[in-house]
Design an enzyme around this catalytic site. Structure first.
Site, short mmCIF file in Angstrom:
data_model
loop_
_atom_site.label_atom_id
_atom_site.label_comp_id
_atom_site.label_asym_id
_atom_site.label_seq_id
_atom_site.Cartn_x
_atom_site.Cartn_y
_atom_site.Cartn_z
N TYR A 1 -1.32 -0.26 13.88
CA TYR A 1 -0.23 -1.19 14.14
C TYR A 1 0.57 -0.81 15.39
CZ TYR A 1 -1.08 -2.82 9.33
OH TYR A 1 -1.65 -3.31 8.19
N LYS B 1 -11.11 6.87 5.70
CA LYS B 1 -12.44 6.25 5.89
C LYS B 1 -13.24 7.22 6.76
CE LYS B 1 -15.23 2.71 5.38
NZ LYS B 1 -15.87 2.41 4.10
N ASP C 1 -12.11 2.16 0.51
CA ASP C 1 -12.72 1.06 -0.25
C ASP C 1 -12.83 1.44 -1.73
OD1 ASP C 1 -14.37 2.96 0.86
OD2 ASP C 1 -16.08 1.65 1.18
N ASP D 1 -0.47 0.00 3.87
CA ASP D 1 0.10 -1.34 3.81
C ASP D 1 -0.62 -2.14 2.72
OD1 ASP D 1 1.33 -3.69 4.41
OD2 ASP D 1 0.31 -4.04 6.32
N ASP E 1 0.70 -2.71 -1.53
CA ASP E 1 0.88 -4.05 -2.10
C ASP E 1 0.00 -4.24 -3.34
OD1 ASP E 1 2.73 -4.88 -0.34
OD2 ASP E 1 1.61 -6.58 0.45
#
Ligand code: NAD
Length: 370
Positions: A154, A203, A235, A259, A263
């Site tokens: 980001y 990852k 994942d 992020d 959520d």
């Protein structure tokens, strides 16, 4: 500002009620903290400042330099929420950097808040709201997601250009070892106050930034021999959250993965009015706020659920002030009112007693004991 290992009697807290239900819920959190002060012998001194839409109305900008300076000089910040209906043209027919929510980004940047902490806890009494099957919920779950907030994809360089006649967009994911180390230290510190387990999510089978992440996290783990460190691919973590949420204590992860996963974790609790959060910098300084927004649809009606903000105040006591017993007392009081059957409208179910925002604050404050 509180120094490492320091405990004191007087704490200076900047309060930012903000917009919508913000003033109502922050009032209740202060009510509960004041009761903690009486019971445990502390004094919480509040300095209230404006941010968001109310600051635009007063000063023309969502965050003034004076507000930022007041926050910076205090021991910690308690925030309600900012923003209004996007139909409010006074606040939204302006450049994005002048809208209420821009104040949030500016204060996080101005205070260098790089560590975002979001707990996801399932209260037995509210298990009906959890979208997972009973056999998956088991004895419930109690986890904290520690998300890096100021680096990674980001904040990396980005551009869009035409390459050989084809439009091509590039985003860059960069982390340096210092950025990884400081967030890992925060995660391990928090694990020491909990069940002493960190699951670091990356990852590493694909990304170089994740391989560095893993290496640095392992180095930090050596300073915390009591904490168990496990690595998990992102994942797999997304699957595990809905298959076996009870396995997680502290999840440590980078900005974009955090992020998405935070959520996901908050949704499986099913109760937005119950979710607290914190953003911290390198010292013990933090900004504490509910995970929900300013809920303009219910503002001023005394029906908002103040519990997320009250639990955010408990996080402040634990993580910024090292007042663990006091934080536990708030969490126990919240648990007690739920067990006794009191509910605000958003978490109401048949057979419970519906109460408003200020009554919920009273009930929790009354149940604060040593
Ligand atoms: P929201 O979280 O404010 O509301 C979503 C829904 O949940 C609404 O129906 C609301 O009534 C309900 N709700 C939220 N908190 C509640 C509580 N404590 N008790 C009972 N019900 C509650 O999200 P939204 O409607 O998308 O956004 C409203 C405004 O808040 C927008 O201006 C948005 O930009 C802003 N916002 C601010 C923050 C923040 O300050 N950190 C975060 C998210 C959204």
């Amino acid at each position: 500002m509180i120094r490492e290992g320091e405990r004191k009697m007087n704490y200076n807290i900047t309060t930012i009620p903000g917009d919508g239900i913000g003033p109502e819920i922050v009032r209740e959190a202060c009510k509960v903290m004041d009761k903690v002060g009486v019971v445990f012998g502390h004094h919480f001194q509040y300095t209230e400042v404006l941010m968001g839409g109310c600051s635009i109305d007063a000063y023309g900008v969502p965050l003034t330099e004076e507000t930022l300076e007041t926050a910076r000089k205090s021991d910690s910040v308690l925030l309600g929420a900012v923003g209004g209906n996007v139909g409010n043209s006074r606040w939204y027919d302006v450049a994005p950097n002048l809208r209420p929510e821009a104040g949030l980004l500016a204060i996080r940047k101005g205070l260098n808040l790089f560590a975002n902490i979001r707990p996801a806890y399932l209260y037995k009494e509210l298990a009906e709201a959890c979208p997972l099957k009973k056999e998956i919920i088991g004895d419930g779950f109690d986890m904290v997601i520690m998300r890096e907030l100021t680096g990674g994809l980001y904040f990396g360089e980005r551009h869009t250009e035409e390459v050989d006649g084809v439009m091509t967009a590039v985003d860059t994911l960069t982390y340096n070892e210092n950025e990884i180390r400081r967030i890992a230290v925060k995660a391990f510190d928090i694990a020491m106050k909990r069940r002493k387990s960190v699951i670091s999510v990356d990852k590493a089978n694909v990304l170089d930034s994740s391989r560095l992440w893993r290496k640095v996290v392992e180095e930090v783990a050596k300073d915390y021999p009591e904490v168990t460190l496990t690595h998990m691919l992102v994942d797999n973590c997304a699957m595990q959250l809905v298959m076996n949420p009870g396995q997680f204590d502290v999840i440590l992860t980078e900005n974009m993965f955090g992020d998405i996963l935070s959520d996901e974790a908050s949704m499986i609790t099913g109760s937005i009015g119950m979710l607290s959060s914190a953003s911290m910098n390198e010292s013990k300084f933090g900004l504490y706020e509910p995970s929900h927004g300013s809920a303009p649809d219910i503002a001023g009606k005394d029906i908002a659920n103040p519990i997320a903000t009250i639990l955010s105040a408990a996080m402040m006591l634990r993580y910024s002030f090292d007042l663990d017993a006091e934080a536990n007392a708030i969490e126990a009081a919240v648990q007690q009112v739920l067990t006794e059957g009191y509910r605000t409208g958003d978490i109401y179910s048949e057979g419970c007693e519906k109460v408003g925002c200020s009554r919920m604050g009273d009930l929790i404050a009354e149940r604060i004991t040593k």
